[in-house]
Design an enzyme around this catalytic site. Structure first.
Site, PDB file in Angstrom:
ATOM      1  N   ASP A  30       0.852  -1.190   0.000  1.00 10.04           N
ATOM      2  CA  ASP A  30       0.000   0.000   0.000  1.00 10.04           C
ATOM      3  C   ASP A  30       0.893   1.246   0.000  1.00 10.04           C
ATOM      4  OD1 ASP A  30      -3.227   0.532   0.985  1.00 10.04           O
ATOM      5  OD2 ASP A  30      -1.805   2.202   1.089  1.00 10.04           O
ATOM      6  N   HIS A  46     -10.924  -7.873 -13.120  1.00 13.48           N
ATOM      7  CA  HIS A  46     -11.590  -6.743 -12.475  1.00 13.48           C
ATOM      8  C   HIS A  46     -12.910  -7.159 -11.830  1.00 13.48           C
ATOM      9  CE1 HIS A  46     -12.677  -2.602 -11.622  1.00 13.48           C
ATOM     10  NE2 HIS A  46     -13.916  -2.962 -11.939  1.00 13.48           N
ATOM     11  N   ASN A  86     -12.792  -3.053   2.472  1.00 13.82           N
ATOM     12  CA  ASN A  86     -13.814  -2.019   2.534  1.00 13.82           C
ATOM     13  C   ASN A  86     -14.706  -2.134   1.305  1.00 13.82           C
ATOM     14  OD1 ASN A  86     -12.773  -0.801   4.918  1.00 13.82           O
ATOM     15  ND2 ASN A  86     -11.167   0.162   3.693  1.00 13.82           N
ATOM     16  N   HIS A  97     -11.886  -1.600  -7.103  1.00 15.29           N
ATOM     17  CA  HIS A  97     -11.410  -2.903  -7.600  1.00 15.29           C
ATOM     18  C   HIS A  97     -11.205  -3.720  -6.325  1.00 15.29           C
ATOM     19  CE1 HIS A  97      -8.709  -5.374 -10.478  1.00 15.29           C
ATOM     20  NE2 HIS A  97      -8.629  -5.977  -9.286  1.00 15.29           N
ATOM     21  N   HIS A  99     -10.208  -5.507  -3.205  1.00 15.99           N
ATOM     22  CA  HIS A  99      -8.875  -5.648  -2.609  1.00 15.99           C
ATOM     23  C   HIS A  99      -9.000  -6.007  -1.142  1.00 15.99           C
ATOM     24  CE1 HIS A  99     -10.023  -1.375  -2.499  1.00 15.99           C
ATOM     25  NE2 HIS A  99      -9.361  -1.280  -1.353  1.00 15.99           N
ATOM     26  N   HIS A 101      -6.881  -5.739   2.312  1.00 16.50           N
ATOM     27  CA  HIS A 101      -5.736  -5.182   3.019  1.00 16.50           C
ATOM     28  C   HIS A 101      -5.191  -6.276   3.946  1.00 16.50           C
ATOM     29  CE1 HIS A 101      -6.783  -0.802   2.269  1.00 16.50           C
ATOM     30  NE2 HIS A 101      -7.975  -1.360   2.083  1.00 16.50           N
TER      31      HIS A 101
HETATM   32  P1  5GP Z   1      -9.673   1.419   0.246  1.00 13.80           P
HETATM   33  O1  5GP Z   1      -9.734   2.794   0.841  1.00 13.80           O
HETATM   34  O2  5GP Z   1     -10.387   1.390  -1.095  1.00 13.80           O
HETATM   35  O3  5GP Z   1     -10.092   0.319   1.158  1.00 13.80           O
HETATM   36  O4  5GP Z   1      -8.142   1.108  -0.038  1.00 13.80           O
HETATM   37  C1  5GP Z   1      -7.439   1.627  -1.113  1.00 13.80           C
HETATM   38  C2  5GP Z   1      -5.979   1.618  -0.735  1.00 13.80           C
HETATM   39  O5  5GP Z   1      -5.228   1.827  -1.914  1.00 13.80           O
HETATM   40  C3  5GP Z   1      -5.576   2.715   0.245  1.00 13.80           C
HETATM   41  O6  5GP Z   1      -5.060   2.135   1.433  1.00 13.80           O
HETATM   42  C4  5GP Z   1      -4.522   3.526  -0.522  1.00 13.80           C
HETATM   43  O7  5GP Z   1      -3.461   3.943   0.292  1.00 13.80           O
HETATM   44  C5  5GP Z   1      -4.082   2.555  -1.601  1.00 13.80           C
HETATM   45  N1  5GP Z   1      -3.661   3.197  -2.812  1.00 13.80           N
HETATM   46  C6  5GP Z   1      -4.295   4.218  -3.477  1.00 13.80           C
HETATM   47  N2  5GP Z   1      -3.617   4.532  -4.587  1.00 13.80           N
HETATM   48  C7  5GP Z   1      -2.540   3.695  -4.634  1.00 13.80           C
HETATM   49  C8  5GP Z   1      -1.453   3.565  -5.567  1.00 13.80           C
HETATM   50  O8  5GP Z   1      -1.345   4.250  -6.579  1.00 13.80           O
HETATM   51  N3  5GP Z   1      -0.529   2.606  -5.283  1.00 13.80           N
HETATM   52  C9  5GP Z   1      -0.604   1.811  -4.173  1.00 13.80           C
HETATM   53  N4  5GP Z   1       0.367   0.907  -3.980  1.00 13.80           N
HETATM   54  N5  5GP Z   1      -1.609   1.920  -3.280  1.00 13.80           N
HETATM   55  C10 5GP Z   1      -2.560   2.850  -3.507  1.00 13.80           C
HETATM   56 ZN    ZN Z   2      -9.851  -3.012 -11.906  1.00 11.15          ZN
END
Ligand code: 5GP
Ligand code: ZN
Length: 113
Positions: A30, A46, A86, A97, A99, A101
């Site tokens: 991340d 996707h 999330n 997309h 994911h 964590h």
């Molecule tokens: P969400 O908020 O959707 O559960 O998690 C998305 C995660 O993607 C966040 O923790 C954020 O830091 C990470 N993230 C967003 N943009 C990028 C990126 O360009 N590269 C990487 N490695 N992580 C990203």
């Molecule tokens: Zn995607």
């Protein structure tokens, strides 16, 4: 999927720090880590998130969980780890997309939110 950040990361158009990949999944660090180890595990196909998971085949979905376990092993998270996904606005999902964590490397909070 066009204009999907994580699809671009998977195809290599946008760089990432890959920690593991196989035929069905991709795991990378991340960009804004919330713990000493913070890795994102995504399916290479996707899918916008858990609410759309019927679009994914069972083998890909299962492969995501196996990759979570492999990442935890590879990162040496012997003390334990947490997996979070999330989904949607109430959960503040910021990248549409699917994911997972993977968080660990220190004592995490008792609180989930
Ligand atoms: P969400 O908020 O959707 O559960 O998690 C998305 C995660 O993607 C966040 O923790 C954020 O830091 C990470 N993230 C967003 N943009 C990028 C990126 O360009 N590269 C990487 N490695 N992580 C990203
Ligand atoms: Zn995607």
């Amino acid at each position: 999927m066009e204009n999907c950040l994580f699809c671009k990361i998977i195809e290599g158009t946008i760089p990432s720090a890959c920690v593991y990949q196989d035929e069905k999944t991709y795991a990378f660090r991340d960009i804004n880590p919330a713990a000493p180890t913070h890795v994102l595990v995504v399916p290479k196909t996707h899918c916008s998130g858990l609410s759309a998971v019927d679009e994914l085949d069972d083998a890909t979905l299962a492969a995501c969980l196996r990759t979570v376990k492999k990442v935890a092993e590879q990162e040496g998270l012997t003390g334990g780890f947490r997996m979070v996904s999330n989904c949607g606005a109430h959960a503040c999902q910021s990248v549409p997309h699917l994911h997972f964590h993977v968080l660990g490397g220190e004592q995490l909070s008792e609180k989930m939110v």
